[in-house]
Write a protein that holds these residues in place. Sequence first.
Motif, PDB file in Angstrom:
ATOM      1  N   VAL A 334      55.292  -1.630  30.669  1.00 48.96           N
ATOM      2  CA  VAL A 334      54.876  -1.942  32.142  1.00 48.96           C
ATOM      3  C   VAL A 334      55.211  -0.673  33.048  1.00 48.96           C
ATOM      4  O   VAL A 334      56.338  -0.238  33.240  1.00 48.96           O
ATOM      5  CB  VAL A 334      55.486  -3.098  32.672  1.00 48.96           C
ATOM      6  CG1 VAL A 334      55.054  -3.277  34.205  1.00 48.96           C
ATOM      7  CG2 VAL A 334      55.165  -4.384  31.894  1.00 48.96           C
ATOM      8  N   ARG A 432      48.551 -11.102  29.956  1.00 54.79           N
ATOM      9  CA  ARG A 432      48.932  -9.712  30.208  1.00 54.79           C
ATOM     10  C   ARG A 432      49.636  -9.666  31.823  1.00 54.79           C
ATOM     11  O   ARG A 432      50.612  -9.146  31.912  1.00 54.79           O
ATOM     12  CB  ARG A 432      47.399  -8.835  30.040  1.00 54.79           C
ATOM     13  CG  ARG A 432      47.968  -7.498  30.531  1.00 54.79           C
ATOM     14  CD  ARG A 432      46.585  -6.437  30.436  1.00 54.79           C
ATOM     15  NE  ARG A 432      46.173  -6.261  29.190  1.00 54.79           N
ATOM     16  CZ  ARG A 432      45.040  -7.061  28.788  1.00 54.79           C
ATOM     17  NH1 ARG A 432      44.354  -7.909  29.694  1.00 54.79           N
ATOM     18  NH2 ARG A 432      44.644  -6.956  27.565  1.00 54.79           N
ATOM     19  N   GLU A 433      48.956 -10.032  32.659  1.00 59.80           N
ATOM     20  CA  GLU A 433      49.422 -10.074  33.960  1.00 59.80           C
ATOM     21  C   GLU A 433      50.813 -11.063  34.128  1.00 59.80           C
ATOM     22  O   GLU A 433      51.616 -10.627  35.097  1.00 59.80           O
ATOM     23  CB  GLU A 433      48.262 -10.595  35.075  1.00 59.80           C
ATOM     24  CG  GLU A 433      47.127  -9.621  34.970  1.00 59.80           C
ATOM     25  CD  GLU A 433      47.513  -8.270  34.902  1.00 59.80           C
ATOM     26  OE1 GLU A 433      48.508  -7.696  35.785  1.00 59.80           O
ATOM     27  OE2 GLU A 433      47.051  -7.237  34.374  1.00 59.80           O
ATOM     28  N   GLY A 436      53.394  -8.919  33.406  1.00 62.38           N
ATOM     29  CA  GLY A 436      53.736  -7.738  34.382  1.00 62.38           C
ATOM     30  C   GLY A 436      54.700  -8.719  35.273  1.00 62.38           C
ATOM     31  O   GLY A 436      55.684  -8.160  35.873  1.00 62.38           O
ATOM     32  N   ARG A 457      50.529  -1.119  39.238  1.00 56.01           N
ATOM     33  CA  ARG A 457      51.250  -1.564  37.978  1.00 56.01           C
ATOM     34  C   ARG A 457      49.949  -1.448  36.936  1.00 56.01           C
ATOM     35  O   ARG A 457      48.876  -1.624  37.053  1.00 56.01           O
ATOM     36  CB  ARG A 457      52.091  -2.744  38.060  1.00 56.01           C
ATOM     37  CG  ARG A 457      51.199  -3.897  37.802  1.00 56.01           C
ATOM     38  CD  ARG A 457      52.080  -5.157  37.560  1.00 56.01           C
ATOM     39  NE  ARG A 457      51.570  -6.181  37.275  1.00 56.01           N
ATOM     40  CZ  ARG A 457      51.979  -7.648  37.561  1.00 56.01           C
ATOM     41  NH1 ARG A 457      53.121  -7.936  37.995  1.00 56.01           N
ATOM     42  NH2 ARG A 457      51.160  -8.517  37.002  1.00 56.01           N
ATOM     43  N   GLN A 458      50.588  -1.114  35.551  1.00 55.25           N
ATOM     44  CA  GLN A 458      49.835  -0.925  34.545  1.00 55.25           C
ATOM     45  C   GLN A 458      50.742  -1.950  33.347  1.00 55.25           C
ATOM     46  O   GLN A 458      51.792  -1.501  33.390  1.00 55.25           O
ATOM     47  CB  GLN A 458      49.748   0.408  33.861  1.00 55.25           C
ATOM     48  CG  GLN A 458      48.952   0.389  32.753  1.00 55.25           C
ATOM     49  CD  GLN A 458      48.866   1.794  31.951  1.00 55.25           C
ATOM     50  OE1 GLN A 458      49.819   2.695  31.928  1.00 55.25           O
ATOM     51  NE2 GLN A 458      47.880   2.473  31.824  1.00 55.25           N
ATOM     52  N   VAL A 459      49.949  -2.580  32.780  1.00 52.83           N
ATOM     53  CA  VAL A 459      50.532  -3.458  31.554  1.00 52.83           C
ATOM     54  C   VAL A 459      49.927  -3.323  30.342  1.00 52.83           C
ATOM     55  O   VAL A 459      48.651  -3.631  30.299  1.00 52.83           O
ATOM     56  CB  VAL A 459      50.552  -4.970  32.000  1.00 52.83           C
ATOM     57  CG1 VAL A 459      51.173  -5.942  30.761  1.00 52.83           C
ATOM     58  CG2 VAL A 459      51.486  -5.333  33.337  1.00 52.83           C
ATOM     59  N   THR A 461      50.163  -4.507  26.577  1.00 54.42           N
ATOM     60  CA  THR A 461      50.691  -5.332  25.660  1.00 54.42           C
ATOM     61  C   THR A 461      50.494  -4.794  24.052  1.00 54.42           C
ATOM     62  O   THR A 461      49.806  -3.515  24.042  1.00 54.42           O
ATOM     63  CB  THR A 461      49.839  -6.533  25.554  1.00 54.42           C
ATOM     64  OG1 THR A 461      48.554  -6.317  25.080  1.00 54.42           O
ATOM     65  CG2 THR A 461      49.719  -7.287  26.965  1.00 54.42           C
TER      66      THR A 461
END
Length: 539
Positions: A334, A432-433, A436, A457-459, A461
């Motif tokens: 993350v 995914r979110e 986060g 933000r960037q997630v 997986t």
Amino acid sequence: MTAQRHDVIVVGGGHNGLIAATYLAGAGLDTLLLERRESVGGAVATVEIAPGARVPALAHTVGRLSPAVARELNLSGHGLRLVQPAALATAVGGEGAPITLWNDAARTAEGLKAVSAVDAATWESFDAEVRALASTLWRLLLMTPPDTKEASPDVLVSGLKFGWRYRRLEARHAREFTRMIFMSIADYLEDNLESDALRALIATRSLRYTAMGPHHGGTSAVMLTDSAGNNGGAAGESVYARGGPGALAAALANAAREAGVTIRTEAEVIAFRDDHEQVTGVALASGEEIEADTIVSGLDPRRTLAGLVDPETLGPELGWEVDNLRDRGVTAKVNLALSELPSFAGLEGDEGAMRLRGRIVIAPSMRYLDRAADASKYGRISAAPWLEATIPSLVDPLLVDGAAGGAVKHVMSVLVQTAPYALRESDWESERESLGDLVVQTLESAAPGIGAKVVARQVLTPVDIEREYGISGGHPLHLEPGLDQFFAWRPLLGYARHRMPVKGLYLAASGAHPGGGVTGLPGRNAAKAVLADLRSAES
């Protein structure tokens, strides 16, 4: 139409592929490097998550880079600048005050007096022991694993050198090395440290990027491997590339081009061509075929062997062995863009900011680590994941210079453990979110109010890591670093010397000996194997 031909084709432009290609071109071979993505570097990349805000894509430190690789390829001359802060790691989020491990063992010992008088008194000797044991393991990692089919002089010489190094250890260190290499990190640290919070902080180095828990046998060896070849000792390393890890990729690409490597991006290899005994070239997704008698794969073992080698050439027995490689990842990433520096309890002011320049770990106890590993073992996301974060903008402000019109002041890179590749009751598109959100919530326990400071933000997986970076199972190390996939067993028994089952095919990535992490040694060693074979063929 005559097919293009080269002496060597390197498939995959990650750091190991770039390194292998540079050594081979430097030896006078016509070397072509093919990369599926639009840029080289692979997981060693810096990405933009908000306008002007750049953050490490996956690996956030580069301190395990082999000094030999950096020197031989003149990476400093190609723009690489490394920065090591005084603070190496700080544990936050526990019931007590934050614990900081410094690059000065005496300074660490002084700070531990508030945590445990016993640990403060023994820290320097404990750190010295870890350094001695790691130095010995480093010799093993530099060795060429033995040929299981026939002995060779180089293996004998390497074995003698390792034995000499082992003999030079103090008797107590020699006994401890033999014992520790098979131990769980939980047992080893229980023997040496009193504070549970301190044990947990150090234990994370044995578990980072792995699917193991602190009571798994062999996790002590993982910690030693992480210490081998660098100056981290018991505290570990925290070395940044100025400009983010992508600056290392850029320096490697510059070195490769100067050596004469031809680099082609957006060139996806879909198959290796062979005549059932010897590789003959590669086929691209575009329909193009390129000929070469030597192919060096910078990809993971599963993708290399099961994905690109003709199944008939691989054969059913070896195909079965490849299918059983342990390469399912449990690490997510993350990345956060922040409007201001997070406020961690007990880490206020300039002194606090200095202590946040290294790795920031949320893993309050050994039991916490155990529970997190248990969840991932059964295909669940732990409700309390352990995290390792860095705030690289504290060390390198240019990462956020003018970012988002001044709205972004810092970036945070967060490794999330216990996020299994295969979820038992859901899938990553759905989760995914939520992951986060869970990471931000976990950070809130140590830095109240951080959620309100998140600008972007960037997630990523494990499934995203697999898809974006072409890593099977989304495993950052390509294979689990357990004892069954270590040294002569990495990636498979009989194939640890970089030479794959088809003549002319070599493995140069993290799934090869001596393993994962940003060392560059698999690429360097694979190039040496290629050159040794070519010299032998000429004689």
